[in-house]
Structure formats: C-alpha cells, structure tokens
Design an enzyme around this catalytic site. Structure first.
Site, PDB file in Angstrom:
ATOM      1  N   LYS A 211     -19.186 -10.452 -16.508  1.00 41.23           N
ATOM      2  CA  LYS A 211     -18.187  -9.648 -15.790  1.00 41.23           C
ATOM      3  C   LYS A 211     -18.225 -10.069 -14.327  1.00 41.23           C
ATOM      4  O   LYS A 211     -19.298 -10.157 -13.716  1.00 41.23           O
ATOM      5  CB  LYS A 211     -18.554  -8.163 -15.916  1.00 41.23           C
ATOM      6  CG  LYS A 211     -17.913  -7.215 -14.885  1.00 41.23           C
ATOM      7  CD  LYS A 211     -16.464  -6.921 -15.171  1.00 41.23           C
ATOM      8  CE  LYS A 211     -15.910  -5.874 -14.190  1.00 41.23           C
ATOM      9  NZ  LYS A 211     -16.526  -4.548 -14.318  1.00 41.23           N
ATOM     10  N   ASP A 344     -12.388   2.176 -19.062  1.00 46.17           N
ATOM     11  CA  ASP A 344     -13.239   2.433 -17.893  1.00 46.17           C
ATOM     12  C   ASP A 344     -14.002   3.742 -18.062  1.00 46.17           C
ATOM     13  O   ASP A 344     -14.262   4.458 -17.081  1.00 46.17           O
ATOM     14  CB  ASP A 344     -12.421   2.464 -16.602  1.00 46.17           C
ATOM     15  CG  ASP A 344     -13.161   1.818 -15.421  1.00 46.17           C
ATOM     16  OD1 ASP A 344     -14.319   1.405 -15.603  1.00 46.17           O
ATOM     17  OD2 ASP A 344     -12.578   1.733 -14.329  1.00 46.17           O
TER      18      ASP A 344
END
Length: 432
Positions: A211, A344
């Site tokens: 990420k 998220d």
C-alpha cells in the site's frame, strides 16, 4: 527372558507403526448440502431457483438443480433465502478503530492486534468472508491473518499490506508529535533507492501486497488531499519491485495528478479517487486500473466526527473532500472505470461494511454492478478469481444468504442472516 524382551519391542514397534498409519490417513471430508431457494449468479445477474450446493470439506463440489444428495450429508435449508458468494471488502483497516485524534497515540501495537481480533469477528459476521487490509501498525494485520489461518480466532480470509509506504510527513506518516519526538511511521521512505528497500522489507515481514500513499489525505494532520506525494519515478520503482516479487500495489490517491501518476506507474488499484477528473479517468481506463471508492464513510463520519473527538482540522477537510468525492466518483462510474468494492472500515465502526452498496447505487451503479464489485471484481483485483467471488465447483465454500431480492433492494445485504466460510457455518439465523 531375552525372547520376551524382543517380543515386547516388536509388539510396541508394530503398535506405533499402526498408530502412525492411522494418524496419517485423512478423515473423510464432511459433506454439507445447501438447499438454496434462490441463488444469484453474480456473473450473469440471473437468479436461479431451487439450487443444490454440495460442499465437501472447504470447497464447493457441485452446484445445480435436482442433483442427488449424497448419503450422510448434513443438509442446510435456505429454501426461503437468496444465496450469494461471500462478500469481499478490498479496503479495510481491520486493526484500527474510529479514533483520529491525539488519543490514538496511546494505542499500543499489542492493543491494535487485539482490536483486530474483535473487528475481524464482526466483519465476518456481516458476511464479508474475504478482506484486503491496506495499512496497519507493527504488522498487526500480518499477525491477525496468520492467527485466523491457524484457526486461533474467527475472521475473514485476509490479504494484508502491513505498514503503508509514505513520504516523510505524508498522509501515512505520524504527524501528530513535535520535532523533538523524532517519530516516523514504519513505512516512511524517500527516494527511489529507499522505496525499493522499504518495499522489500515490508514483503520480508509478511505482506501480501503493498500500500502506498500517492497523495495527501483527509484524516491526517498537516497535508493536502489534492497534493501529490510520491513522484512518478518513486512509484514506478515500488510497483516494479512489488510485481516482480508477486505482490500487487494499492495506491491511496485523492488528487487527480496523484491518481494519474499512480496509474501510469502501474498500481493495481486507486483507493478513494476523490478528485478524479476526465484525464485521470482516461488513464485508468487505458491501464485497466481499478477504482476502489470508499463512500459510505462520509455519511457516518460527517454525522459523528465531533462526537468522537476528531480534531477540527480533519473535520474541515472531511466537509470539503467527501461531498466532492461523490460527484467525481459518480462521473467515473458513468465513464466505465473498473470498480472494486472497498469501505475504509475503521473510519466508521467495523461490521457496517455493506452500507457501501446503497451509496454505490445512489451514485449510478445498478445493484448488480455494486454486488459484482464486491464479488467477481474484487476477486480479480486480489488475484483470487480461482478461489472466491462466485459459487462454483472448485472454489472455497464462502457463502452468504439474505431475505428478499438484493437486485431489487441492495440494502438487504446490510442484514445478512447466513454466513459460511470454507464450509464452516459462522452464522445461521434461519434455524428455528
């Protein structure tokens, strides 16, 4: 006396061989038969009726109507339900909680790992049998993944990134403490050589993917969501090493320039995409880059930010960015970018992941397209199309069921009543 001693040794040796052989022979895999009143084929959008799903061990053995039920099989009656593949969330922070102020500094790595165990359980219970975790402190997501795989704690299948890569002072750095503390997040690296080293280090300690933070963020101190952070050359270096080592790359990116650069660098997905513009849409379509918008969080955050003690600076950014994101993401949907499903989770409480579907539909996707994002699209994004995402022979027996028709009312997915992961029933509210 000597003969008796030899005889005893022989008997003991034979018994041990016999015991070892018995231990080595695997027990027959348990067979479960699910009688599905309605089964949504997420590839075609067709709802099939009166389907029989035969599960052997942790895999689906067969699916069809009128198939014979094997002798001794355990039967599960879902004749009044709609059955779907287990859902996938490609953007979670499973070890984190809704805490964005200075009090988050008091959360230790061990506490974060324990938070993750709780969050994993409620996420699985909500019908998400697979998640991609994109950012965690101290490799807590690696430890949680391994604990779940070992059967120590319940939770979804996990692909994990460990610490996110960030420039110094960027969105994924720790910017809450003053200079004299000399604090930096574990994923911070600047320059091509440094990001190559950091990518390899994160993979060394167990990450399934990388990420990166390509732009500033909303829930971080002192940065601008529209400002690019990593350079194109730095991102190309990260992607080259990650892909060569068999890992995909997810890029947090709000600003249009950062989105374009990340897609050109070869990342596999853009997370958020709040300020995506026509040029960024064109680049993503050309490169086949997935967009993983995270939309429902705006509803929860804007309603609850002050109640949970969020600093005013972050609330102000949220009020500016989140409404803009919906307008821009709707345009990306209409333009036909590849869409994955991500939430998220941690910006809002874990377990509410399925609320994302309704927002995706509100912004222009059909219910089927939103469901496909959380099944076949996410399976492709994760590189697991041969394992998850559909109810087909040979795939893991990850199955959920709901009342009603999710193609008519996608909010039914917020009320999952049956969850199976790998042939093990996690939840069944259809049992009287």
């Amino acid at each position: 006396m000597k003969i008796n001693r030899y005889l005893s040794v022989f008997i003991l040796s034979f018994s041990w061989i016999n015991f070892s052989w018995a231990q080595a022979v695997p027990a027959a895999a348990k067979i479960i038969v699910i009688r599905a009143g309605r089964l949504l084929d997420v590839k075609t959008g067709k709802t099939l009726t009166s389907q029989i799903i035969v599960i052997q061990g942790d895999k689906i053995a067969s699916v069809g109507s009128g198939a014979p039920v094997p002798d001794g099989a355990q039967e599960v009656d879902l004749s009044n339900a709609t059955v779907l593949p287990g859902l996938i969330d490609a953007h979670t922070h499973i070890t984190m909680t809704t805490n964005f102020g200075y009090s988050r500094l008091a959360i230790s790595v061990p506490r974060e790992a324990l938070n993750g165990a709780r969050n994993a359980r409620v996420t699985l219970d909500a019908g998400f049998t697979t998640i991609r975790n994109v950012g965690a402190s101290g490799f807590t997501d690696v430890a949680l993944r391994d604990a779940i795989n070992a059967g120590d704690v319940p939770g979804p299948r996990m692909l994990v990134s460990g610490p996110a890569l960030s420039i110094t002072g960027g969105h994924c750095d720790n910017n809450l403490l003053p200079f004299e503390s000399h604090v930096q997040s574990a994923g911070v690296a600047d320059g091509v050589e440094a990001v190559q080293h950091k990518t390899r280090e994160i993979i060394k300690y167990g990450a399934d993917l990388i990420k990166i933070c390509a732009t500033g963020g909303v829930l971080s101190h002192g940065d601008n969501p529209q400002a690019s952070q990593y350079t194109l050359d730095e991102m190309k270096a990260i992607v080259a090493d990650a892909h060569r080592l068999g890992r995909k790359v997810a890029a947090h990116a709000h600003g249009a320039e950062g989105i374009r650069w990340a897609s050109e660098a070869g990342v596999d997905s853009i997370e958020h995409g709040s300020y995506i513009d026509d040029a960024a849409i064109a680049v993503m379509k050309k490169n086949g880059t997935y967009l993983v918008p995270t939309l429902y969080l705006a509803d929860w955050f804007l309603e609850n930010a002050e109640k949970i003690g969020t600093p005013p600076e972050l609330i102000a950014k949220g009020r500016e960015v989140m409404p803009a994101a919906r307008k821009n993401v709707a345009r990306a949907f209409a333009a036909g970018v590849k869409v994955g499903f991500g939430t998220d989770a941690a910006v809002y409480p874990h377990g509410l992941n399925a609320h994302e579907f309704a927002v995706m539909v509100k912004l222009g996707l059909t219910p089927l397209q939103a469901i496909q994002a959380a099944t076949i699209n996410d399976a492709d994004l994760l590189g697991w199309s041969d394992k998850v995402g559909t109810i087909e022979a040979g795939k893991w027996a990850d199955i959920v069921a709901v009342d009603g028709d999710p193609l008519a009312d996608v909010t039914t997915l917020e009320r999952v009543k049956f969850v199976m992961k790998g042939g093990e029933m996690v939840k069944n509210l259809y049992v009287k």
